[in-house]
Design an enzyme around this catalytic site. Structure first.
Site, PDB file in Angstrom:
ATOM      1  N   TYR A 107       0.897  -1.411  -0.526  1.00 43.60           N
ATOM      2  CA  TYR A 107       0.141  -0.071   0.095  1.00 43.60           C
ATOM      3  C   TYR A 107       1.064   0.983  -0.441  1.00 43.60           C
ATOM      4  O   TYR A 107       1.042   2.154   0.120  1.00 43.60           O
ATOM      5  CB  TYR A 107      -0.928  -0.197   0.569  1.00 43.60           C
ATOM      6  CG  TYR A 107      -2.132  -1.071   1.163  1.00 43.60           C
ATOM      7  CD1 TYR A 107      -3.058  -0.981   0.554  1.00 43.60           C
ATOM      8  CD2 TYR A 107      -1.439  -2.222   1.550  1.00 43.60           C
ATOM      9  CE1 TYR A 107      -3.951  -2.002   0.349  1.00 43.60           C
ATOM     10  CE2 TYR A 107      -2.632  -3.280   1.224  1.00 43.60           C
ATOM     11  CZ  TYR A 107      -3.491  -3.202   1.061  1.00 43.60           C
ATOM     12  OH  TYR A 107      -4.931  -4.245   0.020  1.00 43.60           O
ATOM     13  N   TYR A 121     -12.540  -7.961   4.826  1.00 37.36           N
ATOM     14  CA  TYR A 121     -10.812  -7.905   3.769  1.00 37.36           C
ATOM     15  C   TYR A 121     -10.892  -9.759   3.170  1.00 37.36           C
ATOM     16  O   TYR A 121     -10.485 -10.366   4.001  1.00 37.36           O
ATOM     17  CB  TYR A 121      -9.939  -7.669   4.942  1.00 37.36           C
ATOM     18  CG  TYR A 121      -8.705  -7.052   3.922  1.00 37.36           C
ATOM     19  CD1 TYR A 121      -8.660  -6.300   2.883  1.00 37.36           C
ATOM     20  CD2 TYR A 121      -7.789  -8.151   3.741  1.00 37.36           C
ATOM     21  CE1 TYR A 121      -6.733  -6.903   2.315  1.00 37.36           C
ATOM     22  CE2 TYR A 121      -5.977  -8.676   3.757  1.00 37.36           C
ATOM     23  CZ  TYR A 121      -6.386  -7.309   2.475  1.00 37.36           C
ATOM     24  OH  TYR A 121      -5.250  -7.443   1.750  1.00 37.36           O
ATOM     25  N   ASP A 170     -13.556 -17.596   4.885  1.00 35.33           N
ATOM     26  CA  ASP A 170     -12.231 -16.735   5.284  1.00 35.33           C
ATOM     27  C   ASP A 170     -11.720 -17.077   6.558  1.00 35.33           C
ATOM     28  O   ASP A 170     -11.763 -15.834   7.310  1.00 35.33           O
ATOM     29  CB  ASP A 170     -12.076 -15.626   4.665  1.00 35.33           C
ATOM     30  CG  ASP A 170     -10.640 -15.563   4.211  1.00 35.33           C
ATOM     31  OD1 ASP A 170      -9.768 -15.504   4.540  1.00 35.33           O
ATOM     32  OD2 ASP A 170     -10.518 -14.030   3.467  1.00 35.33           O
ATOM     33  N   LYS A 229      -1.727 -17.441   5.524  1.00 40.62           N
ATOM     34  CA  LYS A 229      -0.810 -16.388   6.895  1.00 40.62           C
ATOM     35  C   LYS A 229      -0.204 -17.953   7.632  1.00 40.62           C
ATOM     36  O   LYS A 229       0.727 -17.705   7.302  1.00 40.62           O
ATOM     37  CB  LYS A 229      -1.528 -15.266   7.932  1.00 40.62           C
ATOM     38  CG  LYS A 229      -2.144 -14.143   6.844  1.00 40.62           C
ATOM     39  CD  LYS A 229      -2.685 -12.972   8.263  1.00 40.62           C
ATOM     40  CE  LYS A 229      -2.357 -12.198   6.843  1.00 40.62           C
ATOM     41  NZ  LYS A 229      -3.540 -11.036   6.329  1.00 40.62           N
TER      42      LYS A 229
END
Ligand SMILES: *Cc1c(COP(=O)(O)O)cnc(C)c1O
Length: 431
Positions: free
Chosen positions: A23, A155, A252, A281
């Site tokens: 980002y 997200y 998710d 992750k």
């Protein structure tokens, strides 16, 4: 090889000139900290910053390093696999690390998830999950079912389909709102159970069932979309609504998986199982990039009975042996200890350590669940000031929007958690 080829100043100049960061603008506008090595819960910097050479990591490198850094067991798993092979293609070939990992994931995730697609990153695992669901409906003769429903505040990653189900407002992908596939959004879930909201979920699924391939949500904790927690009851509501109206359900669990919320998978808080589940992750304990998409036999059989009876997806590094071997070792390490106790201990320490933040001006909420602690402000955080305040306390944090939050490695000692909590409070007080 020399220990370092560049001085810190040279590194930062080259970094700024050539290297994208998450980002970030190009060229970069702020100097990142240079990490030289990491061990246990500590990041060692190349040079002291605000008087600190080592920082306690309050972020687990974005949820992933649950066992801390440089762990002897994970190092050994990587070394011994490296000596056999670090990678071979997965088309037409297979190998023990990937097979062992897939079997292990099926064993530890909720029934009836049975089949595993190993891929490179969380975003790709969401792409695969969506492709599975759309293809399932195509295969069984319902090609109009190709949209997704989710709730706001979510997200799911940065590639195209995941972006389309991230929170469309104030999120990071607002720029693309006219370009992305248009999905169906309901309000963000309230923290506690409210029957009127549950009814809103049921109504939305019922109303759009003919065009819906799947509902996709992060169970219990919404991560990078706003660090919000919600009642697990809503997951049961979604499961029932999806079953009643013929819609698939994707969980998710890329952020919530592997114990972070106090259950091994957040779905367990609700006692329901999705049709498709994404993991990533912490899958490799933060060592290597890898993610997994699991599905039920119903989904797999549906795809395999279709006109194109294969799942047309196959990343070059699919099933990477090195990542698979470390993932197996990480899961064994987690389940071989009383991890629930460790997460409870961290939950208690964060609850205690973050309590003083409630009295700070500008703090609108303080919440803790499992090994996750969040301080929410009533204004946008001053990133530079907040980061500096945390570094002065000897802690690495990465606040965003109005949030200062932590999800420390499970191996963090009580003193480390106390220090992280002090740093979160200092960051919250920094303006
Ligand atoms: C981080 C995250 C992703 C994306 O994973 P990447 O590995 O960054 O692509 C997707 N969903 C959730 C819930 C996440 O936290």
């Amino acid at each position: 090889m020399p220990e370092t080829a560049y001085s810190p100043g040279e590194l930062l100049a080259l970094d700024r000139a050539h290297v994208w960061h998450p980002y970030g603008p190009m060229p970069g506008r702020t100097d990142p900290l240079i990490v030289q090595s990491a061990s246990g819960v500590r990041l060692r910097l190349a040079e002291p910053v605000h008087g600190q050479r080592e920082l306690v990591d309050g972020m687990s490198s974005w949820w992933s390093a649950i066992h801390g850094y440089n762990h002897p067991v994970l190092n050994e798993a990587a070394h011994s696999q490296l000596e056999r092979m670090s990678h071979v293609m997965f088309g037409g070939l297979t190998h023990e690390p990937a097979v062992r990992l897939a079997a292990r994931l099926v064993e530890i995730t909720p029934e009836p998830l049975r089949h595993v697609f190993l891929c490179d990153s969380g975003s790709v695992s969401v792409e695969v999950a969506v492709k599975m669901c759309l293809q399932y409906w195509r295969s069984v003769g319902r090609p109009a079912k190709q949209r997704l429903l989710t709730w706001r505040g979510g997200y799911h990653g940065d590639t195209w389909q995941p972006m389309s189900v991230c929170d469309p407002e104030g999120g990071m992908h607002e720029l693309w709102s006219g370009v992305l596939p248009r999905q169906i959004f309901v309000d963000a879930p309230p923290a506690g159970f409210e029957e009127s909201y549950a009814q809103q979920l049921r109504d939305a699924v019922a109303r759009h069932a003919d065009e819906l391939a799947a509902v996709i949500v992060e169970p219990v904790v919404q991560g990078a979309g706003g660090m919000r927690f919600h009642s697990p009851e809503y997951l049961r509501v979604l499961r029932e609504a999806c079953d009643e109206h013929g819609v698939l359900l994707i969980f998710d669990e890329i952020a919530t998986g592997f114990g972070r919320t106090g259950a091994l998978f957040a779905a367990e808080h609700a006692g329901v199982s999705p049709d498709v589940m994404c993991l990533g992750k912490a899958l490799t304990g933060g060592y290597l990039t890898m993610a997994a998409t699991l599905c039920t036999s119903r989904v797999a059989d549906g795809i395999s009975r279709g006109e194109v009876p294969v799942l047309a997806h196959g990343p070059t590094f699919m099933g990477n042996p090195l990542a698979s071997a470390v993932a197996c070792a990480s899961i064994d390490l987690l389940l071989g200890q009383d991890w629930q106790q460790e997460v409870k201990r961290i939950e208690a320490a964060l609850t205690q350590g973050l309590a003083p933040a409630r009295d700070l001006p500008g703090v609108s909420d303080v919440r803790v669940l499992g090994a996750i602690g969040v301080v929410q402000l009533d204004h946008e955080v001053d990133m530079a000031a907040a980061t500096e305040a945390a570094v002065r306390e000897g802690v690495w944090l990465r606040p965003f929007r109005d949030l200062i939050y932590t999800m420390p490695p499970f191996v963090s000692a009580d003193e480390d958690i106390a220090r992280i909590a002090r740093a979160v409070c200092a960051a919250a007080a920094s303006g």
